[in-house]
Design an enzyme around this catalytic site. Structure first.
Site, mmCIF file in Angstrom:
data_model
loop_
_atom_site.group_PDB
_atom_site.id
_atom_site.type_symbol
_atom_site.label_atom_id
_atom_site.label_comp_id
_atom_site.label_asym_id
_atom_site.label_seq_id
_atom_site.Cartn_x
_atom_site.Cartn_y
_atom_site.Cartn_z
ATOM 1 N N ARG A 115 7.281 20.802 9.980
ATOM 2 C CA ARG A 115 7.780 20.023 10.993
ATOM 3 C C ARG A 115 7.245 19.853 12.324
ATOM 4 O O ARG A 115 7.421 19.281 12.652
ATOM 5 C CB ARG A 115 9.291 20.103 11.317
ATOM 6 N N LYS A 137 -4.404 8.540 13.910
ATOM 7 C CA LYS A 137 -3.817 8.153 12.052
ATOM 8 C C LYS A 137 -4.715 9.191 10.910
ATOM 9 O O LYS A 137 -5.691 10.136 11.758
ATOM 10 C CB LYS A 137 -5.017 7.153 12.167
ATOM 11 N N GLU A 179 -19.287 1.561 11.820
ATOM 12 C CA GLU A 179 -18.064 1.202 12.851
ATOM 13 C C GLU A 179 -18.247 0.577 14.487
ATOM 14 O O GLU A 179 -17.273 0.620 15.131
ATOM 15 C CB GLU A 179 -17.822 2.854 12.859
ATOM 16 N N LYS A 221 -11.671 1.811 21.743
ATOM 17 C CA LYS A 221 -10.373 2.700 21.242
ATOM 18 C C LYS A 221 -9.204 2.846 21.795
ATOM 19 O O LYS A 221 -7.784 2.676 21.109
ATOM 20 C CB LYS A 221 -10.947 3.090 19.346
ATOM 21 N N GLU A 231 0.231 0.290 15.237
ATOM 22 C CA GLU A 231 -0.577 -0.631 14.495
ATOM 23 C C GLU A 231 0.187 -1.874 13.754
ATOM 24 O O GLU A 231 0.912 -2.654 13.109
ATOM 25 C CB GLU A 231 -1.176 0.223 13.513
ATOM 26 N N ARG A 235 -3.799 -3.262 17.212
ATOM 27 C CA ARG A 235 -4.064 -2.183 16.604
ATOM 28 C C ARG A 235 -5.278 -3.018 14.696
ATOM 29 O O ARG A 235 -6.282 -1.716 15.111
ATOM 30 C CB ARG A 235 -3.484 -0.498 16.510
ATOM 31 N N ASN A 239 -9.566 -2.871 12.536
ATOM 32 C CA ASN A 239 -9.387 -2.793 10.789
ATOM 33 C C ASN A 239 -10.808 -3.989 10.605
ATOM 34 O O ASN A 239 -10.665 -4.094 8.695
ATOM 35 C CB ASN A 239 -8.276 -3.338 9.506
ATOM 36 N N HIS A 242 -12.276 -3.578 6.403
ATOM 37 C CA HIS A 242 -11.635 -2.769 5.858
ATOM 38 C C HIS A 242 -10.527 -2.982 4.810
ATOM 39 O O HIS A 242 -10.451 -2.651 3.710
ATOM 40 C CB HIS A 242 -10.785 -1.786 6.633
ATOM 41 N N HIS A 246 -11.473 -0.785 1.651
ATOM 42 C CA HIS A 246 -10.839 0.215 1.213
ATOM 43 C C HIS A 246 -11.339 -0.637 -0.586
ATOM 44 O O HIS A 246 -10.588 0.708 -1.349
ATOM 45 C CB HIS A 246 -10.162 -0.149 1.317
ATOM 46 N N HIS A 259 -17.719 5.721 3.421
ATOM 47 C CA HIS A 259 -17.163 4.777 3.667
ATOM 48 C C HIS A 259 -17.663 3.638 4.862
ATOM 49 O O HIS A 259 -17.546 2.506 5.060
ATOM 50 C CB HIS A 259 -15.460 5.568 4.715
#
Length: 356
Positions: A115, A137, A179, A221, A231, A235, A239, A242, A246, A259
């Site tokens: 946990r 993330k 990026e 960032k 997000e 935020r 992306n 992306h 993606h 990526h």
């Protein structure tokens, strides 16, 4: 040494940037139980170099195969199995030593093992240093979509050694620059001009220029994450590129393109859409494409991939709301916004009329 603080109340942490591991983390000396998650490529170069950061610990390690195709639930389970077999307790510190795949996987494991246990990021690619190691993330991929299974889980520290970039393959460095350029295009056009001005020094890996560039990206960032950790709003601007990118990764099969390569094309496609809507001029689009190409990044999607191939993946994008695909598009040169009024017919018109 440069430091950037991510302000998140009790979960705040520091990003430390230097060109020597020994200078980065004196506060780790008391750790007694440490497990490093890495891959064979990175571990052969830097596992021994980071072990002195934990003088009180018997450092164990687990190696995941190298590549985006191993950022899976299967790898997630394998790491958990190792921790259980080794009777690792809740006071362990997990160390993500590698690029974005290792960082995302380790953070997800840390969130779930018993946990929740502590972890730190030691990113070894440019892309992970400026982006994926910061902000919490964590996720693994699914065949139907990238980063679809995961949680927000902040590290205790991020330790960035710029000297490791000298061992990075040129293609990986270029992918990281996608990026970097993204930060300039979402809200800092002065940074875009700086990248154009210093591109030669960046390519030559000049230490002071690299440190300044990485710290600037991390600060941008960190500021956004501090205001919008999960997000819900701002935020999402990170992306940019992306949604298209993606889709390229998932359509090709993870690992075929890096990526950052997919994000580079995604930024061009988003900018082309913005140009068709009147937000960018042809000259501004050309400047974006030229800077990406200066760092040897692709600017066109895979030859066989048509806009109809993008749609199913984009419909599963995490920004989708009420069945509507939302895009991060330039509103002017150096500013972006989330747009929710793009329809499939518009995409078809733009991307079948010579825009790519």
């Amino acid at each position: 040494m440069q430091k950037v603080d991510v302000q998140l109340g009790e979960r705040s942490y520091t990003i430390s940037i230097d060109n020597n591991f020994a200078n980065l983390a004196p506060s780790l000396a008391a750790r007694q139980q440490v497990v490093v998650i890495s891959n064979s490529t990175v571990a052969s170069l830097y596992l021994a170099a980071i072990q002195p950061l934990f003088p009180a610990a018997n450092v164990q390690h687990f190696l995941v195969p190298d590549g985006e195709e191993y950022k899976t639930l299967s790898s997630f389970e394998q790491v958990l199995t190792f921790l259980l077999q080794q009777h690792v307790s809740r006071d362990v510190l997990l160390v993500a030593l590698g690029g974005g795949v290792i960082g995302d996987l380790t953070g997800f494991v840390a969130a779930c093992y018993q946990r929740g246990v502590a972890f730190i990021q030691v990113p070894t690619t440019l892309l992970s240093q400026v982006d994926s190691s910061v902000g919490g993330k964590t996720a693994v991929n699914h065949s139907l979509g990238k980063n679809m299974i995961g949680v927000f889980n902040q590290p205790e520290q991020v330790l960035i050694n710029t000297s490791v970039l000298s061992s990075l393959p040129a293609r990986e460095f270029s992918a990281g620059m996608a990026e970097v350029i993204k930060y300039a295009l979402i809200s800092d056009i002065d940074f875009f001009h700086w990248l154009v001005q210093y591109q030669r020094q960046i390519k030559q890996l000049e230490p002071a220029i690299l440190a300044k560039m990485i710290a600037h990206c991390c600060q941008m960032k960190a500021d956004i994450v501090s205001r919008d950790e999960t997000e819900q709003g701002e935020r999402a601007l990170l992306n940019f590129g992306h949604t298209f990118g993606h889709a390229i990764e998932a359509w090709l099969g993870y690992g075929r393109w890096l990526h950052g390569e997919a994000v580079a094309v995604g930024m061009v496609m988003a900018s082309q859409l913005a140009q068709a809507r009147g937000s960018l001029t042809a000259e501004q689009l050309h400047r974006i494409i030229s800077l990406l190409q200066a760092f040897n990044l692709p600017t066109q999607p895979p030859t066989a991939m048509k806009i109809a191939d993008f749609i199913p993946f984009m419909k599963r994008d995490k920004k989708v709301r009420n069945g509507c695909i939302r895009f991060v598009l330039p509103t002017t040169f150096g500013q972006v916004a989330v747009v929710d009024d793009v329809i499939e017919a518009e995409l078809t018109e733009v991307f079948t009329n010579g825009h790519y």
